[in-house]
Scaffold this active site. Structure first.
Site, mmCIF file in Angstrom:
data_model
loop_
_atom_site.group_PDB
_atom_site.id
_atom_site.type_symbol
_atom_site.label_atom_id
_atom_site.label_comp_id
_atom_site.label_asym_id
_atom_site.label_seq_id
_atom_site.Cartn_x
_atom_site.Cartn_y
_atom_site.Cartn_z
ATOM 1 N N ASP A 195 0.734 -1.146 -0.008
ATOM 2 C CA ASP A 195 0.142 0.035 0.080
ATOM 3 C C ASP A 195 0.909 1.006 0.137
ATOM 4 O O ASP A 195 1.607 1.572 0.913
ATOM 5 C CB ASP A 195 -0.944 0.046 1.290
ATOM 6 C CG ASP A 195 -1.729 1.287 1.182
ATOM 7 O OD1 ASP A 195 -3.171 1.075 0.804
ATOM 8 O OD2 ASP A 195 -1.517 2.186 1.899
ATOM 9 N N TYR B 247 3.401 9.647 -0.663
ATOM 10 C CA TYR B 247 4.451 9.236 -0.018
ATOM 11 C C TYR B 247 5.735 9.384 -0.697
ATOM 12 O O TYR B 247 6.738 9.114 0.128
ATOM 13 C CB TYR B 247 4.164 7.720 0.555
ATOM 14 C CG TYR B 247 3.040 7.461 1.063
ATOM 15 C CD1 TYR B 247 2.037 8.262 1.708
ATOM 16 C CD2 TYR B 247 2.426 6.148 1.249
ATOM 17 C CE1 TYR B 247 1.042 7.860 2.262
ATOM 18 C CE2 TYR B 247 1.372 5.743 1.729
ATOM 19 C CZ TYR B 247 0.645 6.578 2.336
ATOM 20 O OH TYR B 247 -0.655 6.310 3.106
ATOM 21 N N LYS C 202 -2.522 6.075 -4.541
ATOM 22 C CA LYS C 202 -3.587 6.726 -4.281
ATOM 23 C C LYS C 202 -3.490 8.230 -4.834
ATOM 24 O O LYS C 202 -2.408 8.629 -5.028
ATOM 25 C CB LYS C 202 -3.758 6.899 -2.770
ATOM 26 C CG LYS C 202 -3.687 5.847 -1.939
ATOM 27 C CD LYS C 202 -3.718 6.057 -0.242
ATOM 28 C CE LYS C 202 -3.558 4.717 0.440
ATOM 29 N NZ LYS C 202 -2.241 4.714 0.968
ATOM 30 N N HIS D 135 -7.538 9.549 -2.079
ATOM 31 C CA HIS D 135 -6.852 9.687 -0.599
ATOM 32 C C HIS D 135 -7.500 10.119 0.477
ATOM 33 O O HIS D 135 -7.577 9.576 1.389
ATOM 34 C CB HIS D 135 -5.386 10.080 -0.794
ATOM 35 C CG HIS D 135 -4.392 9.714 0.067
ATOM 36 N ND1 HIS D 135 -3.171 9.689 -0.145
ATOM 37 C CD2 HIS D 135 -4.470 9.609 1.651
ATOM 38 C CE1 HIS D 135 -2.430 9.108 0.705
ATOM 39 N NE2 HIS D 135 -3.203 9.115 1.850
HETATM 40 P P1 NAD Z 1 0.742 1.585 11.777
HETATM 41 O O1 NAD Z 1 -0.293 1.620 12.956
HETATM 42 O O2 NAD Z 1 1.145 0.632 11.036
HETATM 43 O O3 NAD Z 1 1.900 2.114 12.854
HETATM 44 C C1 NAD Z 1 3.390 1.970 12.513
HETATM 45 C C2 NAD Z 1 4.013 2.184 13.619
HETATM 46 O O4 NAD Z 1 4.221 0.946 14.493
HETATM 47 C C3 NAD Z 1 5.729 2.400 13.211
HETATM 48 O O5 NAD Z 1 6.197 3.519 14.078
HETATM 49 C C4 NAD Z 1 6.397 1.063 13.541
HETATM 50 O O6 NAD Z 1 7.563 1.497 14.181
HETATM 51 C C5 NAD Z 1 5.614 0.480 14.683
HETATM 52 N N1 NAD Z 1 5.751 -1.029 14.732
HETATM 53 C C6 NAD Z 1 5.393 -1.714 13.418
HETATM 54 N N2 NAD Z 1 5.553 -2.892 13.784
HETATM 55 C C7 NAD Z 1 5.953 -3.072 15.043
HETATM 56 C C8 NAD Z 1 5.869 -4.071 15.868
HETATM 57 N N3 NAD Z 1 6.026 -5.272 15.625
HETATM 58 N N4 NAD Z 1 6.265 -3.853 17.110
HETATM 59 C C9 NAD Z 1 6.186 -2.659 17.708
HETATM 60 N N5 NAD Z 1 6.081 -1.517 16.842
HETATM 61 C C10 NAD Z 1 5.798 -1.782 15.741
HETATM 62 O O7 NAD Z 1 0.656 3.174 11.196
HETATM 63 P P2 NAD Z 1 0.960 3.596 9.690
HETATM 64 O O8 NAD Z 1 2.203 3.463 9.154
HETATM 65 O O9 NAD Z 1 0.232 5.020 9.667
HETATM 66 O O10 NAD Z 1 -0.398 2.726 8.896
HETATM 67 C C11 NAD Z 1 -0.074 1.519 7.895
HETATM 68 C C12 NAD Z 1 -0.510 1.918 6.608
HETATM 69 O O11 NAD Z 1 -1.408 2.462 6.396
HETATM 70 C C13 NAD Z 1 0.512 2.962 6.238
HETATM 71 O O12 NAD Z 1 2.012 2.675 6.117
HETATM 72 C C14 NAD Z 1 0.051 3.538 4.940
HETATM 73 O O13 NAD Z 1 0.152 2.466 3.960
HETATM 74 C C15 NAD Z 1 -1.518 3.509 5.144
HETATM 75 N N6 NAD Z 1 -2.013 4.754 5.680
HETATM 76 C C16 NAD Z 1 -2.988 5.357 4.910
HETATM 77 C C17 NAD Z 1 -3.400 6.775 5.254
HETATM 78 C C18 NAD Z 1 -4.620 7.201 4.522
HETATM 79 O O14 NAD Z 1 -4.966 8.594 4.899
HETATM 80 N N7 NAD Z 1 -5.187 6.468 3.766
HETATM 81 C C19 NAD Z 1 -3.072 7.358 6.593
HETATM 82 C C20 NAD Z 1 -1.893 6.561 7.203
HETATM 83 C C21 NAD Z 1 -1.386 5.336 6.779
#
Ligand code: NAD
Length: 275
Positions: free
Chosen positions: A45, A50, A75, A108
């Protein structure tokens, strides 16, 4: 390891567990996405905003994985909403990704003040019809935005990608999705590390009971809730462990205890405020 798939309302299948690359540094994206593909992820994704589509594309190209085994989402960014700009934006994204098509193209954010999301959705319908995206969907759409798309266009979004994690469970949008055939994708599935999700009682208890990490419990909760999820990490070890969630199952009681954590705790932006 076979990741379960969900059938979208247009008949296409989406792997329920993927890898998200928000805030993955463009210079590191190729290595990090290569680590994810190596770990077994086949669903990535990304988004134009990004800035890492080129790195994602290089990782895909060097992986040697057949295109049809991958599921790639990107997106349409807010400033590119509108008919002509949306068509330009998908061509730019495809060129950066080095692909002929993406599997899923999303608006998005609705950006209601621009009032271009209905027009943009019609552009996405044309992009789908031209074969540039297999499926089309939206992100951060609230019920009024979805209702307008249904009233004014011909396509029900295949997915709505929304902030969703144990203290922000989005029941209204999930119910709307279930009623209309729009699958739900969780962004920020681990709460983006913005609160002590992993220290919460029901999550710790389930982690201890199954001998897994709290993050694995939370990912499992999403999967067992029927949600599509793509946690992000830069660390190869966490990338692997976040994918290693098919060797245990949360009980109905454990699921109910996590369901009870819902607290309306939005950690990201409200969709009406992003314009
Ligand atoms: P997330 O909830 O996946 O959190 C990521 C955080 O969690 C990072 O800081 C990482 O270090 C930590 N983490 C990951 N695995 C871990 C583990 N096993 N143990 C401890 N900590 C851990 O947040 P995100 O990246 O914002 O969301 C996931 C995806 O969703 C994004 O990468 C993106 O592709 C998408 N996204 C979309 C939107 C949108 O507006 N459509 C907004 C934000 C994110």
């Amino acid at each position: 390891m076979t990741v379960p798939t969900i059938q979208l309302n247009d008949g296409h299948q989406i792997p329920q567990l993927g890898f998200g690359v928000f805030k993955v540094d463009p210079g590191e994206a190729e290595r990090i996405v290569s680590d994810a593909l190596e770990a077994g992820y086949r669903h990535i994704d990304t988004a134009a905003i990004y800035g890492n589509e080129e790195g994602v594309g290089r990782a895909i190209a060097s992986s040697g994985i057949p295109r049809e085994e991958l599921f790639i989402t990107t997106k349409l960014w807010n400033g590119d909403q509108g008919t002509e700009s949306a068509h330009r934006a998908i061509d730019t994204s495809l060129a950066k990704l080095g692909l002929d098509y993406v599997d899923l193209y999303l608006i998005h954010w609705p950006t209601p003040e621009r009032d271009l999301y209905v027009e943009s959705w019609r552009a996405l319908e044309a992009i789908r019809d031209a074969g540039k995206s297999r499926s089309i969907g939206v992100s951060n759409f609230l019920v009024p935005h979805l209702t307008r798309l249904l009233a004014e266009t011909d396509t029900v979004p295949a997915v709505n990608q929304i902030e969703l994690h144990p203290t922000f469970q989005q029941r209204e949008l999930r119910t709307w999705g279930a009623e209309h055939g729009t699958a739900i994708e969780a962004w920020g599935p681990l709460g983006q590390g913005k609160y002590d999700l992993f220290g919460m009682g029901p999550i710790q208890a389930a982690a201890e009971a199954h001998g897994v990490s709290p993050a694995q419990v939370v990912i499992r909760w999403h999967l067992q809730s029927g949600i599509i999820v793509f946690p992000k990490s830069n660390s190869a070890e966490r990338i692997r462990s976040n994918f290693d969630v098919f060797g245990f199952e949360l009980s109905a009681d454990e699921m109910a205890a996590i369901d009870a954590l819902d607290a309306g705790n939005r950690v990201g932006s409200h969709p009406d405020d992003v314009n």
